[in-house]
Each structure stands twice: as C-alpha cells, then as structure tokens.
Design an enzyme around this catalytic site. Structure first.
Site, PDB file in Angstrom:
ATOM      1  N   ASP A   1       0.822  -1.222   0.000  1.00  0.00           N
ATOM      2  CA  ASP A   1       0.000   0.000   0.000  1.00  0.00           C
ATOM      3  C   ASP A   1       0.852   1.267   0.000  1.00  0.00           C
ATOM      4  O   ASP A   1       0.437   2.310   0.505  1.00  0.00           O
ATOM      5  CB  ASP A   1      -0.954   0.035   1.216  1.00  0.00           C
TER       6      ASP A   1
ATOM      7  N   HIS B   1      -4.557  -2.364  -6.149  1.00  0.00           N
ATOM      8  CA  HIS B   1      -4.019  -1.083  -6.613  1.00  0.00           C
ATOM      9  C   HIS B   1      -5.199  -0.170  -6.917  1.00  0.00           C
ATOM     10  O   HIS B   1      -6.107  -0.557  -7.645  1.00  0.00           O
ATOM     11  CB  HIS B   1      -3.189  -1.249  -7.887  1.00  0.00           C
ATOM     12  N   GLU B   2      -5.170   1.023  -6.374  1.00  0.00           N
ATOM     13  CA  GLU B   2      -6.207   2.015  -6.674  1.00  0.00           C
ATOM     14  C   GLU B   2      -5.548   3.202  -7.352  1.00  0.00           C
ATOM     15  O   GLU B   2      -4.629   3.809  -6.808  1.00  0.00           O
ATOM     16  CB  GLU B   2      -6.913   2.465  -5.395  1.00  0.00           C
TER      17      GLU B   2
ATOM     18  N   THR C   1       3.184 -12.373   3.695  1.00  0.00           N
ATOM     19  CA  THR C   1       2.468 -13.055   2.626  1.00  0.00           C
ATOM     20  C   THR C   1       3.238 -14.323   2.275  1.00  0.00           C
ATOM     21  O   THR C   1       4.260 -14.629   2.890  1.00  0.00           O
ATOM     22  CB  THR C   1       2.284 -12.133   1.408  1.00  0.00           C
TER      23      THR C   1
ATOM     24  N   LYS D   1       2.483   2.253  -5.204  1.00  0.00           N
ATOM     25  CA  LYS D   1       3.271   1.832  -6.376  1.00  0.00           C
ATOM     26  C   LYS D   1       2.523   2.069  -7.676  1.00  0.00           C
ATOM     27  O   LYS D   1       3.119   2.434  -8.697  1.00  0.00           O
ATOM     28  CB  LYS D   1       3.626   0.340  -6.250  1.00  0.00           C
TER      29      LYS D   1
END
Length: 468
Positions: free
Chosen positions: A24, A52-53, A253, A27
C-alpha cells in the site's frame, strides 16, 4: 552526499518497482505514469489478494491481479510464473475493465507455470483465519486463498495454469488435489465436496477458453523482449516487509515480494541490468496483524487514516497508521539495493505542526539503543547471544518488537497545502528538509515525490520538475 542516480528514459531499458514497507505504498501511481514509455509491463508475484487504486484521466480504477500497465493503450501486460491465478476473479477484473472501455485483447499474457487458486484454497484460508483459541494460526490474511495455494505449490501438489490445455489430465489433477486438500483440512462433507468439485470443473471448462489464447511461456517472451532492446517494466505486489523469507514472519504473505523475487517470478537472468525503484510512503501503514513499532493510536492516527484515505482496496479494512520507520526502510534497502526511491503521499503530512521519523529502537527497560556490537552478553540455555541489536538492524523475531520501542527524530511541519505544487523547489523548506533527511538516512536518491491528491514531482540532478 547521496549519489543522484536518475531514471533515464532513453538508456534505462529495464525498470523494477517494488514496495519498501508492508504494501500500500502507492506503487500503482508511478507504474501507471511510467508505463506509457514501456513496451511491456510484467508482474512477478502475488495474486488477487493485492490491490491497486489509481486515477487516470479523472477515472478511478481498482486492480487486483492485473498489472497496472493495462491502463496504458498499446502496452503489453504479463502475469509471470510467480503469480497465482484465481480464474473467476481474473475474468471478472478483465470484464470490469472492458466495461470502462479498456480492451485487453492481444495485450495480456499469462505464464503457463502460474499456479491456480482453487475455491477450496479460499475456503481453507477462511477456515484458518476464523480459528479461535490458544492454537489459532490467524495472522490477518485477505482470505483469498493465496497461502494455501502456495502451500500446495511447495508440496508439489499444486496445479499450473498450463495443465488446462489438456482437459482430461487437468480433470484428474483437480479431482485428486481437491480430495487430498479436504482430507488434510476437513472443510467440507463428502457430498458438499463433490458438489464443489463439479462446480469448479464446470467453471474451468466454461471459462478457460476465454483466456486460453493468453497462456504461454512468458519467461521466453520477456527474455526475447530484453534481448531485442525493448523497454520492459517489472511490477511487484505487496511490500518487502511482507516477504516470506525477510518480512515480519509469520505476519507475511506467502511469496517473495523483494527485488530478488523478480528473477524466479518471471524467469529472467540475474545478469539483466535493472534500474530498481523503491516506493516508500511518507508515513507507515499496515493491514492485518503483526509488529508495527511506530503505530499510532491517538488523534494523529485519525488524521493519517482520514486524510490519506487509508482503507484496503481488496478487503475494505481500515489500515493501521504510524510515523515513518526509517530503521525498517534501511533494512529493506540493505537486501534490495534500490537505485532510486519514489516517496509518496507527502501532502498527507501537511496537517501536522511537527512530524516524526523513527531513526532507531531502544530497549523498553534499559533505554539502551540498538547499537551495541560488543558485550555485554547474556546466557540463555547455555547459549551466548547479544543483549542489544546493533544500530540499523531490524529485529528478526517478533518477540524482539515487544522488547524495544522507537526512537524518534522530530522535525517541524509545514502546515501548507502542497497538493498543487508543481516542482520540488516550490515545496515549503520544512517539507524539503523532511525529504532530504530521509534521503540522507537511507543513502538513496529520492527521484520522485508523489502527492496523494494530484502530482508527481520529478527531481532531476540539476533541475526539479513535474511530470504531468
């Protein structure tokens, strides 16, 4: 003096962008901005768990599995072998873009070695995350099945996307894996499992034809593009502190999120010359559980969360927020080797009278900072170990985060709306000082300063300008 290594549009043929925190970092904004100069954008890790926003021409886009290059006309996009694919989610994302006028026909290529995320993987993930009690293994995942998928991959029982090119063999593999996973995890009754299997087989039989033409040897494709001197962009998902091997384990992750992950994740040679760009948010955020030394719980948290719109794209969860942790950033730089840095969301800090940066950790009891390279030593089970971590070292084990607390450098804020500023030199001096301090501490040139609202400030060696 920090070496001013800059992105050269002509000579830097291969570019890598990777996050320096817990994901977050922002990128997508830089990837979308630079993608127009590249022939191919390839993603090397993760799955539909990341989000991704981005805003492009006033339109907001939310991406999960797909590379950010899909928003740029004529740019080819690749999902490498390090990516895991949930077919229904991927197709839904492709259809969503098509409704917005973005057609990926002949622009998307997927590695035949990418592993499939099954609905059973997702059910197992959800079950693990809902466990309660002393032996719970909950770590705050997105419940997208990424961990269980990579687990079967490591056990060599997973299914690669290319197996779908031979339906009879795929049907056998899926049946075998489904019953094996359910036997190990006891998620469904036999009758419910049979229904799930039949449903999943039907989904793959119906939908695979929609992307079959995209499946290929992407490793060979990327290697060919590089040899031909074409411009290639590598995009990482998540962030370095979520890396399976080097992150805040076990709150990580299940893939390699660092710069080194690009080689295995895309099947390219380590000898390829890559300009590595690290993306660093001007403050710290995290989603899910795990250590967070600089986390805030007061009004400052509320300000960061509200003004930074810190809500997860994938889960909708509110992000935890805190001051920028330069100790962790330096740790990441040590194994990443970024050539330049993109600092994001600087304008979110404009509301503060003063801003803080974590430059060290100190022991909560003794008050000693983490800089001791010599004794005193102490004994534990006949083993000698150092009582203090040396300066610049990031704790390896989660229990160490409980023993130490951050040491802050406090700097004056700028209390000025900088969202419309078009050059670095236009920024208030205090804002410039904040950027320069980070740069000096990390020893890496901050080439871009991204503002959350509008602009990307681009710093040349001699001139500072805005790329629009």
């Amino acid at each position: 003096m920090v070496e001013r290594r800059c992105y050269d549009k002509v000579n830097d043929k291969v570019l890598l962008i990777s996050g320096m925190q817990w994901g977050d970092e922002g990128k997508g904004k830089l990837v979308t901005h630079l993608s127009k100069d590249f022939d191919l954008v390839a993603r090397y890790n993760g799955g539909h768990n990341s989000g991704h926003e981005m805003y492009l021409d006033g339109v907001k886009y939310k991406l999960h599995s797909l590379p950010c290059g899909v928003l740029v006309p004529n740019t080819l996009n690749v999902l490498g072998n390090g990516v895991v694919v949930h077919l229904e989610s991927l197709l839904s994302e492709i259809d969503g873009l098509l409704k917005l006028g973005i057609d990926l026909t002949n622009r998307l290529f997927i590695s035949e070695r990418a592993h499939l995320v099954l609905d059973l993987h997702i059910a197992i993930d959800s079950q693990l995350e809902s466990e309660q009690g002393e032996y719970s293994t909950t770590i705050g995942t997105t419940k997208r099945g990424i961990g269980p998928t990579n687990s079967t991959k490591c056990k060599r029982t997973g299914i690669q996307l290319g197996e779908l090119l031979n339906w009879d063999n795929f049907e056998k593999l899926l049946t075998k894996l489904t019953y094996k996973l359910n036997h190990e995890n006891k998620v469904f009754s036999n009758s419910d499992l049979a229904d799930l299997l039949n449903k999943e087989l039907e989904i793959y039989k119906t939908n695979f034809s929609k992307i079959a033409h995209c499946v290929c040897d992407t490793s060979y494709m990327i290697q060919k593009y590089i040899k031909e001197g074409k411009k290639v962009f590598f995009e990482g998902a998540n962030g370095a502190l979520l890396d399976l091997a080097l992150g805040t384990y076990p709150y990580v992750t299940s893939s390699n999120t660092t710069t080194s992950g690009v080689y295995n994740g895309l099947g390219i040679s380590p000898s390829v010359k890559i300009l590595k760009v690290g993306v660093l948010k001007a403050y710290q955020t995290r989603i899910g559980q795990g250590p967070f030394p600089t986390e805030l719980f007061d009004d400052n948290y509320v300000k960061l969360q509200k003004h930074g719109s810190e809500v997860g794209v994938t889960t909708g969860r509110t992000r935890r927020c805190g001051w920028l942790d330069l100790v962790s950033a330096k740790y990441v730089q040590g194994f990443s080797g970024f050539d330049v840095i993109n600092l994001t969301k600087l304008d979110v800090l404009s509301q503060f009278d003063e801003v803080k940066l974590c430059t060290n950790y100190k022991h909560k009891v003794t008050g000693t900072t983490l800089k001791n390279l010599l004794p005193p030593f102490r004994y534990l089970h006949n083993t000698i170990y150092r009582e203090f971590l040396e300066e610049g070292r990031y704790p390896n084990c989660c229990y160490q985060f409980d023993e130490y607390e951050p040491v802050y450098k406090t700097m004056p804020g700028w209390k000025t709306d900088i969202s419309d500023f078009k050059t670095f030199e236009q920024l208030p001096q205090n804002a410039q000082n904040y950027v320069l301090f980070i740069e000096e501490y990390l020893g890496v040139f901050i080439h871009w300063v991204c503002l959350f609202i509008n602009n990307i400030t681009f710093r040349w060696e001699l001139a500072k300008m805005l790329i629009k």
